[in-house]
Design a protein around this motif. Structure first.
Motif, PDB file in Angstrom:
ATOM      1  N   UNK A 148       3.322  -5.715  -4.606  1.00 33.48           N
ATOM      2  CA  UNK A 148       1.829  -4.668  -4.357  1.00 33.48           C
ATOM      3  C   UNK A 148       1.521  -4.188  -5.087  1.00 33.48           C
ATOM      4  N   UNK A 149       1.985  -3.121  -5.822  1.00 36.08           N
ATOM      5  CA  UNK A 149       1.757  -2.471  -7.295  1.00 36.08           C
ATOM      6  C   UNK A 149       2.506  -3.136  -8.042  1.00 36.08           C
ATOM      7  N   UNK A 150       3.531  -4.296  -7.967  1.00 38.62           N
ATOM      8  CA  UNK A 150       3.063  -5.192  -9.520  1.00 38.62           C
ATOM      9  C   UNK A 150       2.042  -6.085  -9.395  1.00 38.62           C
ATOM     10  N   UNK A 151       1.912  -6.475  -8.407  1.00 40.09           N
ATOM     11  CA  UNK A 151       0.312  -7.410  -8.358  1.00 40.09           C
ATOM     12  C   UNK A 151      -0.614  -6.504  -8.900  1.00 40.09           C
ATOM     13  N   UNK A 152      -0.921  -4.930  -8.376  1.00 42.07           N
ATOM     14  CA  UNK A 152      -1.764  -4.607  -8.993  1.00 42.07           C
ATOM     15  C   UNK A 152      -1.709  -4.255 -10.360  1.00 42.07           C
ATOM     16  N   UNK A 153      -0.895  -4.048 -10.492  1.00 44.02           N
ATOM     17  CA  UNK A 153      -0.662  -3.927 -12.501  1.00 44.02           C
ATOM     18  C   UNK A 153      -1.406  -5.635 -13.060  1.00 44.02           C
ATOM     19  N   UNK A 154      -0.704  -6.409 -12.692  1.00 45.03           N
ATOM     20  CA  UNK A 154      -0.945  -7.474 -13.104  1.00 45.03           C
ATOM     21  C   UNK A 154      -2.634  -8.114 -13.295  1.00 45.03           C
ATOM     22  N   UNK A 155      -3.144  -7.837 -11.366  1.00 43.09           N
ATOM     23  CA  UNK A 155      -4.575  -8.327 -11.051  1.00 43.09           C
ATOM     24  C   UNK A 155      -5.133  -7.589 -11.409  1.00 43.09           C
ATOM     25  N   UNK A 156      -5.042  -6.034 -11.844  1.00 42.20           N
ATOM     26  CA  UNK A 156      -6.060  -5.531 -12.252  1.00 42.20           C
ATOM     27  C   UNK A 156      -6.571  -4.662 -11.015  1.00 42.20           C
ATOM     28  N   UNK A 157      -6.084  -4.475 -10.217  1.00 42.15           N
ATOM     29  CA  UNK A 157      -6.367  -3.693  -8.455  1.00 42.15           C
ATOM     30  C   UNK A 157      -6.297  -2.166  -8.956  1.00 42.15           C
ATOM     31  N   UNK A 158      -7.122  -1.801  -7.729  1.00 42.90           N
ATOM     32  CA  UNK A 158      -7.296  -0.412  -8.167  1.00 42.90           C
ATOM     33  C   UNK A 158      -5.249   0.471  -7.377  1.00 42.90           C
TER      34      UNK A 158
END
Lengths: 638, 267, 99
Positions: free
Chosen positions: A238-248
């Motif tokens: 999820x941390x990886x996904x947040x970085x790439x997808x500009x999530x909080x």
């Protein structure tokens, strides 16, 4: 949930046209290599080659998709082994590709929207000296993104993941002569590193836990791992996904990334790359199914982000930044869908596709408007453009209606489904999603009004004109897709199509009938539109942004203080820590080491003085030695 | 033992004086005293051969060599007994005392056996007995010393020899050099003033007096100046000379004034 | 006769010689002090010869004299050479080999 069957990835060898799969990646990669290594010789035809490779890739992608359609439902997972990449002991990573219903949709989106944007860029970048290089970077991005979605192994996925990060960095900073662009590129790169760290840790944990990193191996063994391990992997992913997808909380880079050329914003920072996080979570469904905590976290982050992005979108005057905020918010919807489990995966992907269409459409439309207005991005300097750029206006309007969820348009179907599923899961999440939809309607209407309606607030030397055909044709195609994207849901097609990958949710009757739910959403959206109409459409829009505004507006204009939060919570403490460590390094560690050396040097310097060159001094020490020997003998013999 | 008790204090005293006398020649003479006394002790210890060798080789040859070298080297600052290395004298004294005390205490602890005496060994005469040993038991050592002596002799020659790198300066070259030096530096081309020429004494340690009555430093040996054994010409002497000069002024005025001018230049 | 006084005299002379080496600056005087030390040891050797009743000690003293002679010849030649180049016979002047 416990009775749920987690689908296992079992790729089979495809024959025929499916063996051309590797060409999907190889074509844009070759294009990038030729354009970037060929230098100025390729200037004349570089943009054509770049577009051709993207189109070629799209054609092959379409062929493979059709061939996949023709196969049985259980037989739609195609693997292709290219070569062995890493083989160390029991660690065996093949350069394997995996084409299944999920990645096939992504291939179509990436190559399809990508090709349209290539075509658009021919016109948009016509007057740029470095157009050839731009196309090289675009091709590089397409190749990397396709590697990401076609990978059959987490490590290969990581290769593509880093590749898109690099391409994104190069393209955001494409106008590197602008300090803001260079800084934005760096910011995006660094914030993505944070996410990438999570992804790489997740891959390491996966390898340690399962002994393999291939999707097939992990999905087969995922059921056997403990929930704590799966939670850890899920949170890291999820941390990886947040970085790439500009999530909080890693959202701050996306708004700055708008410094890049508009086609880049459309392709990378709206339609494709930023959705990689959603892809990653959907692809890792076999992990999230056993990780309740990680799944809940996904939902929480998604809700925060969808509201966060929407609020930012309300306050921005820069047309691209409004769209960026909206992108953030829409990806929040997708994440929400992905976090809801098998019931939501299909709708997340569905919304991802429709968003890819209408957001690319609107970004390209915004680019067309900027093209018409001499690269002006401030909406307060627009107004009444619907006559000046009619095609852009009409296509943009299609996108607008799609994103606010106007009944019948693509966004209506996809967003409605997510809200419905969220409401099933937990009413509060559903309410938040509905509020998000209302805000979306507000800020998109505001954008629409300030740009195309109200009175004109142009600068005196601006003469808006419609863009050339090469730019408007992609707009029209995308507008058509924005209108018709909802057909994917016809007969629940997309849910059935994706079920071999993401599993099937148990069907149960919703608490509130679907139609009632739809009615509520439409009412909230209508309220948002009406609010925008009364606050903006009916009033005079000032050319300069008013300063005496409420604290909420001020906070929203400052990206809800995302940068300040990062600065205060991360950058400053870490900076202080580093300064402290450096001080320790300089004083204590270097002090010890250098002090030792200095001590030895000083001692040697002092002892050196003993060698004074006087024979008599040496004789004295010889006598002293003789005395010692004599005394020793005396002591021994006594 | 009577001989010993007479000689021992003399030897210790002489040896101690070596440490304190300022002049090297005195040190050599004091060393001669020690060595002669040692020779006598050898005689008293039934070593007549060593007695002879000590006098002939040590006192006769080696000490004379020392004196020769002393004369060659002359007198310089190294004769001073002022210490230049800080703490050296103090440390040397302390360590010397410690060393002496250690030796004396250590040797006092030794239990000495009864003295056997050399009567038996020297029965056929000391020299034949030594020769017997030297040419039998110590033959290799003896031959090795001969090699050592030859090496030392050759080494001394090599070290003391000075290679002539330029042709020897003959009279014409010397004359030319002097004139050139006079032309370039103004150095007086003639011989240096002889000591005592214009003074009352003509001894070598009395400097010549210049026409104005001051003593000429050039007229005396550098060695004498270093030793500080120059006699000063007293004021009376100067007055005497001046009186003599004024008496003979009428006959020698022109000649002497010329010479005085030249000497002024030379200085 | 007893051995002890001779040996003690020898020790005292040796000590005086060693102190002389340390305090005198004139290389020739230093040399003389070394000779003094050698002679002191000779005295001990000759005394031991008498005490033990054989002539080996005298032979040793004889060798010491020979070696001392060789040493003096070479040593004085070295002093001469140094004096020629430095116009000084002080052992302190030859102190270039240092830190």
């Amino acid at each position: 949930m416990t009775t749920l069957q987690i689908p296992v990835v079992t790729p089979v060898d495809g024959g025929g046209v499916l063996s051309l799969l590797w060409l999907v990646i190889a074509l844009p990669l070759a294009g990038a290599a030729i354009l970037l290594l060929g230098g100025r010789r390729t200037n004349a035809w570089g943009h054509l080659l770049g577009t051709a490779t993207a189109l070629g890739s799209f054609l092959i992608g379409l062929l493979t998709f059709l061939s996949l359609l023709g196969r049985d439902e259980g037989d739609r997972s195609i693997g292709q082994h290219l070569f062995t990449w890493i083989q160390v002991g029991h660690f065996d990573v093949g350069m394997d590709l995996l084409l299944d219903p999920l990645s096939a949709l992504f291939v179509l989106l990436i190559t399809g929207v990508g090709s349209l944007i290539h075509i658009y860029s021919i016109g948009y970048m016509e007057h740029d000296d470095r157009r050839r290089r731009f196309f090289g970077y675009l091709n590089l991005f397409i190749a990397a993104m396709l590697t990401l979605v076609l990978a059959a192994d987490y490590l290969v996925l990581f290769l593509g993941w880093e590749g898109v990060g690099l391409a994104s960095y190069l393209l955001i900073g494409f106008w590197q002569h602008k300090p803001t662009a260079a800084a934005a590129a760096k910011k995006a790169f660094v914030m993505n590193r944070v996410g990438d760290l999570g992804l790489s840790l997740a891959i390491m944990l996966i390898f340690v836990t399962f002994g393999t990193t291939s999707f097939a191996g992990v999905s087969a063994a995922a059921g056997g791992a403990s929930e704590a391990t799966l939670n850890a992997i899920g949170l890291l992913l999820l941390l990886g996904a947040c970085g790439k997808s500009a999530q909080f909380p890693l959202q701050a880079w996306l708004l700055d990334a708008m410094e890049g050329p508009t086609p880049v914003s459309a392709l990378i920072h709206a339609a494709t790359m930023v959705t990689a996080g959603v892809y990653l979570i959907t692809r890792s469904n076999f992990i999230y199914e056993g990780a309740a905590l990680a799944q809940t976290t996904v939902v929480a982050i998604a809700v925060i982000t969808l509201l966060w992005g929407a609020i930012i979108g309300c306050a921005k005057d820069d047309i691209k930044k409004v769209l960026a905020g909206s992108t953030m918010s829409q990806i929040g919807y997708m994440m929400l869908g992905a976090g809801l489990g098998p019931a939501g995966y299909a709708f997340a992907i569905f919304h991802l596709l429709t968003h890819g269409f209408f957001k690319a459409n609107m970004f390209l439309g915004a680019g067309s408007v900027m093209h018409a207005m001499d690269d002006e991005v401030d909406m307060r300097h627009y107004g009444a453009l619907q006559k000046a750029v009619p095609i852009t206006f009409l296509t943009f309007a299609m996108g607008y209606l799609a994103i606010i969820g106007f009944p019948g348009f693509a966004g209506f179907w996809s967003k409605d489904k997510i809200i419905e599923t969220a409401f099933d899961q937990n009413p509060w999440i559903g309410v938040a999603a509905i509020i998000g939809a209302g805000i979306t309607a507000f800020y998109m209407t505001r954008l629409m009004l300030m740009t195309f309606f109200t009175e004109s607030r142009w600068s005196d030397d601006v003469h808006p004109h419609e863009s050339p055909k090469v730019m408007t044709v992609p707009l029209i195609v995308l507008a058509a897709l924005s209108v018709l994207g909802g057909f994917l849901l016809l007969g629940n097609w997309i849910v059935d199509w994706l079920s071999p990958v993401v599993g099937v949710a148990e069907h149960h009757e919703p608490a509130i009938p679907a139609l009632a739910m739809t009615a509520i959403v439409v009412i909230v959206v209508a309220a948002g539109v009406a609010l925008a109409w009364f606050t903006i459409g009916r009033t005079q829009v000032p050319r300069e942004a008013p300063q005496d505004v409420s604290p909420f507006t001020r906070a929203a204009r400052a990206d809800l203080y995302g940068d300040a939060i990062n600065e205060g919570l991360v950058i400053r403490p870490v900076g202080n820590l580093v300064t402290g460590l450096m001080a320790i390094d300089h004083t204590i560690i270097d002090g010890a080491v250098e002090g030792q050396a200095a001590g030895m040097g000083g001692l040697a310097g002092a002892l050196r003085k003993v060698q004074n060159g006087f024979v008599r001094s040496y004789a004295l020490s010889i006598l002293a030695g003789a005395i010692l020997v004599a005394l020793a003998m005396l002591v021994v013999n006594l | 033992m009577t001989v010993f008790w007479i000689l021992a204090p003399i030897m210790v005293l002489a040896a101690l004086c070596i440490l304190f006398v300022r002049k090297a020649v005195h040190a050599a003479l004091l060393l001669a005293v020690v060595m002669m006394s040692l020779a006598m002790l050898y005689a008293s210890l039934d070593a007549p051969f060593l007695f002879a060798v000590q006098i002939i080789v040590y006192t006769g040859a080696i000490l004379m060599l020392f004196l020769f070298v002393l004369m060659l080297v002359g007198v310089d600052a190294s004769d001073s007994v002022v210490e230049t290395i800080r703490g050296q004298r103090l440390l040397a004294t302390v360590l010397g005392l410690v060393f002496g005390a250690t030796l004396v205490i250590g040797l006092s602890q030794v239990t000495w056996g009864t003295v056997v005496g050399l009567d038996e060994a020297n029965a056929g005469g000391n020299v034949p007995a030594l020769a017997n040993l030297l040419f039998s038991k110590y033959i290799f050592a003896f031959e090795a010393t001969s090699a050592l002596l030859i090496t030392a002799a050759v080494g001394a020659m090599v070290l003391a020899h000075r290679e002539k790198l330029t042709p020897k300066e003959k009279q014409p070259e010397a004359a030319a050099r002097r004139m050139r030096e006079y032309a370039e530096t103004g150095r007086h081309p003639g011989p240096l003033p002889a000591p005592g020429v214009f003074a009352r004494h003509n001894a070598v340690d009395t400097p010549a007096l210049l026409p104005d009555g001051s003593p000429s430093q050039e007229s005396i040996s550098r060695v004498l100046a270093a030793r500080g054994t120059i006699r000063s010409a007293s004021v009376d002497d100067v007055d005497d000379v001046q009186r003599q000069l004024s008496a003979t002024e009428s006959s020698e005025s022109s000649e002497s004034s010329d010479r005085a001018d030249e000497q002024e230049d030379g200085q | 006769m007893s051995t002890e006084p001779y040996i003690l005299l020898s020790a005292i002379l040796f000590t005086i010689g060693s102190v002389g080496v340390l305090v005198r600056r004139n290389a020739i005087v230093v040399f003389m002090c070394i000779e003094l030390m050698l002679n002191a040891s000779n005295l001990a050797l000759v005394t031991f010869a008498k005490a033990n009743g054989n002539l080996d000690g005298q032979i040793a003293a004889f060798f010491v004299m020979v070696v001392a002679a060789a040493e003096v010849v070479v040593g004085l030649a070295i002093i001469m050479t140094i004096f020629r180049t430095r116009r000084s016979a002080s052992v302190d002047d030859a102190s270039l080999l240092k830190y």
